[in-house]
Write a protein that holds these residues in place. Structure first.
Motif, mmCIF file in Angstrom:
data_model
loop_
_atom_site.group_PDB
_atom_site.id
_atom_site.type_symbol
_atom_site.label_atom_id
_atom_site.label_comp_id
_atom_site.label_asym_id
_atom_site.label_seq_id
_atom_site.Cartn_x
_atom_site.Cartn_y
_atom_site.Cartn_z
ATOM 1 N N LEU A 94 0.818 -1.215 0.000
ATOM 2 C CA LEU A 94 0.000 0.000 0.000
ATOM 3 C C LEU A 94 0.856 1.271 0.000
ATOM 4 N N SER A 95 2.161 1.128 -0.153
ATOM 5 C CA SER A 95 3.051 2.281 0.015
ATOM 6 C C SER A 95 2.838 3.350 -1.050
ATOM 7 N N ALA A 96 2.289 2.995 -2.203
ATOM 8 C CA ALA A 96 1.991 4.005 -3.222
ATOM 9 C C ALA A 96 0.659 4.692 -2.950
ATOM 10 N N ASP A 97 -0.197 4.054 -2.158
ATOM 11 C CA ASP A 97 -1.547 4.550 -1.929
ATOM 12 C C ASP A 97 -1.667 5.421 -0.677
ATOM 13 N N PHE A 98 -0.763 5.221 0.282
ATOM 14 C CA PHE A 98 -0.850 5.915 1.557
ATOM 15 C C PHE A 98 0.547 6.284 2.055
#
Length: 287
Positions: free
Chosen positions: A74-78
């Motif tokens: 999820l590092s690209a999303d949050f």
């Protein structure tokens, strides 16, 4: 202050495992020590600083790196903000907080204030769900959406099953120090063939004065004022906090259950192959 560790060497070995897991992550991250009235708190921040913050509270003695591993997709999303719980086998100070009062809520609120996080979305994993529940009761305006993963604080497991599958094997291991008894103990809640967790559990059991008290159970009156969505990710075979019972209790306690997802054939600790499934549900619910 009395150390939670049984020896200096025990702390060294557990911190080596912490660093090993952190180094294995496919993430760029920063580490910060946040001062609070209870002591310093280590916070690891990763992900996209241009996106919304997702604050993570980990399971007991698990540390921020293990929780980051489960959601690193999820590092690209949050922007992921993983907080090391104080008083546990983490990089935070060793101050053990009162499990029954508001100390955890006050501590968490102070960490968020020092980080200038006025409100955010949150994930609470196992013991971390209890911390998130305490924060909701104390400072609900900080919490937008909440995802509870195999949460404590709602129900407890069957006493006899816990005695036979957890207590007896644990006693045998502590008496004999034999790996076979440790494997018998952790197989009730750890995925099969997770050698890192085997090594971590061994060091924790032998090197830490573990507080085995389970969190107090949440009451409806504690969160009657909270209207924001709560989501649950439950394990089908959770010996600590049975999923079906936890969902039923959550629906009694919270005003707005936004969604429920079950991890099939999963023990309390999800396996690595469950991570994409967990990440997808978080994207759907929070993204």
């Amino acid at each position: 202050m009395k150390s939670i560790y049984k020896s200096d060497q025990a702390k060294v070995e557990i911190m080596k495992l912490y660093e090993e897991k952190l180094a294995s992550l496919n993430l760029d991250y920063t580490e910060t020590d946040v001062p609070t009235q209870f002591g310093n708190t280590r916070v690891i921040t990763a992900g996209n600083p241009k996106r919304g913050k997702l604050v993570l509270f980990h399971g007991i003695n698990a540390g921020a790196p293990l929780t980051l591993e489960a959601v690193q997709g999820l590092s690209a999303d949050f922007q992921l903000v993983a907080i090391d719980t104080i008083g546990q086998a983490t990089k935070s100070d060793e101050t053990v907080l009162d499990i029954k009062g508001d100390s955890y809520a006050i501590w968490a609120d102070e960490v968020l204030e020092k980080l200038a996080i006025q409100e955010a979305d949150f994930i609470g994993v196992s013991y971390g769900a209890y911390i998130l529940q305490k924060l909701i009761t104390h400072k609900p305006q900080r919490v937008k959406k909440s995802v509870f993963v195999v949460p404590s604080g709602l129900v407890n497991g069957n006493t006899w099953e816990s005695i036979t599958k957890l207590t007896f094997p644990l006693i045998r291991f502590m008496l004999t120090k034999k790996d076979e008894h440790l494997r018998s103990f952790i197989k009730a809640f750890v995925p099969d063939k997770d050698e890192f967790m085997f090594r971590l559990q061994k060091q924790l059991l032998l090197g830490v004065n573990i507080d085995y008290r389970r969190p107090t159970l949440l009451k409806k009156s504690d969160v009657a004022h909270f209207e924001n969505p709560v989501y649950l990710i439950e394990a089908s075979d959770d010996i600590f906090f049975p999923g079906e019972e936890a969902v039923a209790r959550a629906k009694e306690v919270f005003n707005n259950i936004g969604g429920v997802h079950f991890l099939k054939n999963s023990k309390h600790m999800p396996a690595k192959h469950n991570y994409p499934e967990i990440q997808q549900k978080i994207r759907e619910w929070i993204g």
